[in-house]
Each structure stands twice: as structure tokens, then as C-alpha cells.
Design a protein around this motif. Structure first.
Motif, mmCIF file in Angstrom:
data_model
loop_
_atom_site.group_PDB
_atom_site.id
_atom_site.type_symbol
_atom_site.label_atom_id
_atom_site.label_comp_id
_atom_site.label_asym_id
_atom_site.label_seq_id
_atom_site.Cartn_x
_atom_site.Cartn_y
_atom_site.Cartn_z
ATOM 1 N N GLU A 32 0.833 -1.197 0.000
ATOM 2 C CA GLU A 32 0.000 0.000 0.000
ATOM 3 C C GLU A 32 0.870 1.250 0.000
ATOM 4 O O GLU A 32 1.931 1.287 0.631
ATOM 5 N N ILE A 33 0.424 2.276 -0.716
ATOM 6 C CA ILE A 33 1.121 3.562 -0.707
ATOM 7 C C ILE A 33 0.849 4.251 0.629
ATOM 8 O O ILE A 33 -0.296 4.416 1.033
ATOM 9 N N ILE A 34 1.909 4.653 1.312
ATOM 10 C CA ILE A 34 1.788 5.327 2.600
ATOM 11 C C ILE A 34 2.374 6.728 2.465
ATOM 12 O O ILE A 34 3.512 6.900 2.018
ATOM 13 N N TRP A 35 1.584 7.736 2.868
ATOM 14 C CA TRP A 35 2.008 9.137 2.771
ATOM 15 C C TRP A 35 2.411 9.664 4.140
ATOM 16 O O TRP A 35 1.733 9.434 5.133
ATOM 17 N N GLU A 36 3.523 10.386 4.159
ATOM 18 C CA GLU A 36 4.002 11.034 5.376
ATOM 19 C C GLU A 36 4.685 12.345 5.001
ATOM 20 O O GLU A 36 5.670 12.337 4.264
ATOM 21 N N GLY A 37 4.153 13.454 5.504
ATOM 22 C CA GLY A 37 4.791 14.743 5.283
ATOM 23 C C GLY A 37 4.970 15.124 3.831
ATOM 24 O O GLY A 37 5.968 15.741 3.453
ATOM 25 N N GLY A 38 3.985 14.791 2.994
ATOM 26 C CA GLY A 38 4.047 15.165 1.576
ATOM 27 C C GLY A 38 4.832 14.214 0.703
ATOM 28 O O GLY A 38 4.911 14.406 -0.508
ATOM 29 N N LYS A 39 5.425 13.179 1.282
ATOM 30 C CA LYS A 39 6.172 12.176 0.532
ATOM 31 C C LYS A 39 5.513 10.813 0.716
ATOM 32 O O LYS A 39 4.847 10.557 1.715
ATOM 33 N N ALA A 40 5.730 9.937 -0.259
ATOM 34 C CA ALA A 40 5.133 8.603 -0.205
ATOM 35 C C ALA A 40 6.210 7.533 -0.097
ATOM 36 O O ALA A 40 7.365 7.744 -0.480
ATOM 37 N N LYS A 41 5.794 6.400 0.425
ATOM 38 C CA LYS A 41 6.663 5.225 0.438
ATOM 39 C C LYS A 41 5.821 3.999 0.137
ATOM 40 O O LYS A 41 4.611 3.982 0.370
ATOM 41 N N ILE A 42 6.475 2.985 -0.411
ATOM 42 C CA ILE A 42 5.752 1.773 -0.787
ATOM 43 C C ILE A 42 6.689 0.585 -0.657
ATOM 44 O O ILE A 42 7.892 0.690 -0.941
ATOM 45 N N SER A 43 6.160 -0.522 -0.196
ATOM 46 C CA SER A 43 6.965 -1.737 -0.067
ATOM 47 C C SER A 43 6.824 -2.585 -1.322
ATOM 48 O O SER A 43 5.882 -2.419 -2.107
ATOM 49 N N ILE A 44 7.763 -3.479 -1.501
ATOM 50 C CA ILE A 44 7.756 -4.373 -2.652
ATOM 51 C C ILE A 44 8.217 -5.750 -2.192
ATOM 52 O O ILE A 44 9.129 -5.854 -1.372
ATOM 53 N N GLN A 45 7.571 -6.776 -2.668
ATOM 54 C CA GLN A 45 7.914 -8.121 -2.233
ATOM 55 C C GLN A 45 7.752 -9.135 -3.357
ATOM 56 O O GLN A 45 7.090 -8.875 -4.356
ATOM 57 N N ALA A 49 11.935 -17.398 -4.648
ATOM 58 C CA ALA A 49 13.227 -17.560 -3.977
ATOM 59 C C ALA A 49 14.366 -17.607 -4.994
ATOM 60 O O ALA A 49 14.201 -18.093 -6.111
ATOM 61 N N GLY A 50 15.523 -17.085 -4.591
ATOM 62 C CA GLY A 50 16.705 -17.147 -5.438
ATOM 63 C C GLY A 50 16.780 -16.106 -6.521
ATOM 64 O O GLY A 50 17.686 -16.147 -7.350
ATOM 65 N N LYS A 51 15.861 -15.169 -6.529
ATOM 66 C CA LYS A 51 15.889 -14.099 -7.522
ATOM 67 C C LYS A 51 15.947 -12.739 -6.834
ATOM 68 O O LYS A 51 15.402 -12.556 -5.746
ATOM 69 N N LYS A 52 16.609 -11.808 -7.465
ATOM 70 C CA LYS A 52 16.716 -10.452 -6.927
ATOM 71 C C LYS A 52 15.551 -9.595 -7.415
ATOM 72 O O LYS A 52 15.088 -9.754 -8.542
ATOM 73 N N ILE A 53 15.146 -8.701 -6.546
ATOM 74 C CA ILE A 53 14.182 -7.678 -6.959
ATOM 75 C C ILE A 53 14.964 -6.415 -7.279
ATOM 76 O O ILE A 53 15.801 -5.973 -6.499
ATOM 77 N N GLU A 54 14.709 -5.861 -8.444
ATOM 78 C CA GLU A 54 15.341 -4.606 -8.841
ATOM 79 C C GLU A 54 14.258 -3.602 -9.232
ATOM 80 O O GLU A 54 13.191 -3.974 -9.697
ATOM 81 N N TYR A 55 14.579 -2.317 -9.038
ATOM 82 C CA TYR A 55 13.586 -1.295 -9.354
ATOM 83 C C TYR A 55 14.261 -0.038 -9.895
ATOM 84 O O TYR A 55 15.450 0.197 -9.699
ATOM 85 N N GLN A 56 13.463 0.756 -10.578
ATOM 86 C CA GLN A 56 13.844 2.106 -11.003
ATOM 87 C C GLN A 56 12.668 3.033 -10.730
ATOM 88 O O GLN A 56 11.514 2.597 -10.691
ATOM 89 N N TRP A 64 19.447 -0.096 -12.475
ATOM 90 C CA TRP A 64 18.488 -0.799 -11.635
ATOM 91 C C TRP A 64 19.069 -0.928 -10.230
ATOM 92 O O TRP A 64 20.229 -1.269 -10.046
ATOM 93 N N LYS A 65 18.239 -0.654 -9.218
ATOM 94 C CA LYS A 65 18.665 -0.770 -7.831
ATOM 95 C C LYS A 65 18.061 -2.033 -7.219
ATOM 96 O O LYS A 65 16.887 -2.332 -7.404
ATOM 97 N N GLU A 66 18.889 -2.739 -6.467
ATOM 98 C CA GLU A 66 18.409 -3.966 -5.828
ATOM 99 C C GLU A 66 17.750 -3.638 -4.493
ATOM 100 O O GLU A 66 18.184 -2.734 -3.765
ATOM 101 N N ILE A 67 16.694 -4.374 -4.176
ATOM 102 C CA ILE A 67 15.994 -4.193 -2.916
ATOM 103 C C ILE A 67 15.548 -5.556 -2.413
ATOM 104 O O ILE A 67 15.161 -6.426 -3.205
ATOM 105 N N ALA A 68 15.636 -5.772 -1.098
ATOM 106 C CA ALA A 68 15.223 -7.047 -0.519
ATOM 107 C C ALA A 68 13.708 -7.160 -0.535
ATOM 108 O O ALA A 68 12.988 -6.158 -0.486
ATOM 109 N N SER A 69 13.201 -8.381 -0.590
ATOM 110 C CA SER A 69 11.764 -8.594 -0.525
ATOM 111 C C SER A 69 11.227 -8.055 0.797
ATOM 112 O O SER A 69 11.773 -8.325 1.867
ATOM 113 N N GLY A 70 10.197 -7.262 0.730
ATOM 114 C CA GLY A 70 9.658 -6.601 1.908
ATOM 115 C C GLY A 70 10.257 -5.239 2.172
ATOM 116 O O GLY A 70 9.832 -4.540 3.089
ATOM 117 N N GLY A 71 11.250 -4.862 1.363
ATOM 118 C CA GLY A 71 11.886 -3.562 1.513
ATOM 119 C C GLY A 71 10.977 -2.423 1.070
ATOM 120 O O GLY A 71 9.970 -2.626 0.388
#
Length: 211
Positions: A32-45, A49-56, A64-71
Motif C-alpha cells: 500500500e502507498i503510505i504518505w508522510e509529510g508530503g512524501k510517499a513510500k511503498i513496499s515491494i515483495q 526464492a533465489g531471484k533479486k528484486i530490482e527497481y527504477q 536498476w537498484k536492488e531491494i530485498a523482498s519486503g523492503g
């Protein structure tokens, strides 16, 4: 780079030929998108198993930046688009996207403040925990308007003993608007007010020579 991302997204849907292309299952999901002080954050999972999550973000970072599941991806703004994929030694999956949007209008209440025979003060309490408040527009009896970056305004030059309807339109930084209104009646002027301000006492001012 953006075109390459679009090609990857297109590949996820297949070629439409109904035959030779195997469509990979993308086992990534956004929280879920969570808003705090005019900025948003969102988790990704991912459940893969055995694969990396990358995002831009917005497909323009060039890397591409790597992020852990649940990050959590933080400091996002309204209008940002997150691109995510799974990768392993054999390559990467197709890309999924999530657009960050503020879909919640401001919460607004209007309160009438000081009232005289010729003026009405109004204060607006407005909260927007998502993108924040952009501006306020005050309207009286559907006519005269005043725009303000703050939530207070005083209408002047009004008629005594008259009811007015004041409407306030509040806009947040995502362009969403909400309206609220209040009614107030100016005070009946006194003889002292009429003499001091040069205004009418009630509907007629009559000052007689005491001599």
C-alpha cells in the motif's frame, strides 16, 4: 532507456500470436502507498526464492537498484512511476509498474471568526497528509473571490445586519479540490459606529441637532 522498459513490459503480455512465446509469471507485488509529510513510500515483495528484486523510479535513473523482498522505497512524489523486475543468473523477468498517486482530497472545515457591521473573518482548518495544501479560494455570496496561501481571510465593506454565505475551495498539490461553506450575519451598527465610520445606522442614519 524508457523505450527498453516499454519493450520489456510489452514482452510480458506476449506477442498476440497465441503460439510460440512463453509468458513468464512475474511474482512481484507492491504494498500500500503510505504518505508522510508530503512524501510517499511503498513496499515491494516477491515469493520467488533465489531471484533479486530490482527497481527504477520513472525509468530514468540509468541503473536498476536492488531491494530485498519486503523492503520499502521512500521519498516518492505524486506522479512518480516505479518499475520493478526479478533477475537471476539466467536474466530478468518482464517489468511491472506502479504509479504513485494522491487520490485523497483534503479534509476541510470552515469556522467564522470576528464579525462587525461591515466585516466577517473566516478561518479554515485543512489537512492533507499526502501531498499537502496548495491554496485556498474564498467566495462570498457566489461573487467576490480572494485567493490565499493561508487558511484565513477577512471580507470587508459588507452591509450591516445582512446574512452572507461564505464558500471556501481548498486545493492540494495533486490538484484535488474540496469545498466547504458557512453562513454568518453582520452585526447591526450602532449610532457610534455610524458616526465613526460614516456608515448607516440600521437602514437609515438620522442625526439631529441637539440644540
Amino acid at each position: 532507456l524508457i523505450q527498453n522498459l516499454l519493450n520489456e513490459i510489452k514482452d510480458v503480455g506476449g506477442s498476440g500470436s497465441g503460439g510460440d512465446i512463453e509468458i513468464p509469471e512475474i511474482k512481484i507485488s507492491f504494498g500500500e502507498i503510505i504518505w508522510e509529510g508530503g512524501k510517499a513510500k511503498i513496499s515491494i515483495q516477491s515469493s520467488e526464492a533465489g531471484k533479486k528484486i530490482e527497481y527504477q523510479i520513472n525509468g530514468t535513473s540509468g541503473e536498476w537498484k536492488e531491494i530485498a523482498s519486503g523492503g520499502t522505497i521512500e521519498n516518492l512524489q505524486h506522479g512518480d512511476t516505479i518499475y520493478a523486475r526479478l533477475t537471476d543468473e539466467e536474466g530478468s523477468s518482464g517489468v511491472i509498474t506502479k504509479k504513485i498517486e494522491d487520490k485523497i482530497a483534503p479534509r476541510v472545515s470552515v469556522e467564522v471568526g470576528d464579525i462587525t457591521g461591515t466585516s466577517i473573518a473566516v478561518t479554515v482548518t485543512a489537512t492533507d497528509n499526502e501531498t499537502g495544501i496548495e491554496n485556498y479560494v474564498f467566495t462570498i455570496n457566489g461573487g467576490s473571490q480572494a485567493s490565499s496561501p493561508t487558511g484565513s481571510h477577512t471580507f470587508t465593506g459588507l452591509n450591516a445586519n445582512t446574512q452572507y454565505t461564505i464558500q471556501v475551495t481548498v486545493t492540494d498539490k495533486a490538484g484535488q479540490t474540496v469545498q466547504d461553506s458557512a453562513q454568518a450575519t453582520t452585526k447591526q451598527t450602532t449610532v457610534a459606529d455610524a458616526i465613526e465610520n460614516g456608515t448607516e445606522f440600521g437602514t437609515t442614519t438620522e442625526i439631529k441637532d441637539a440644540s
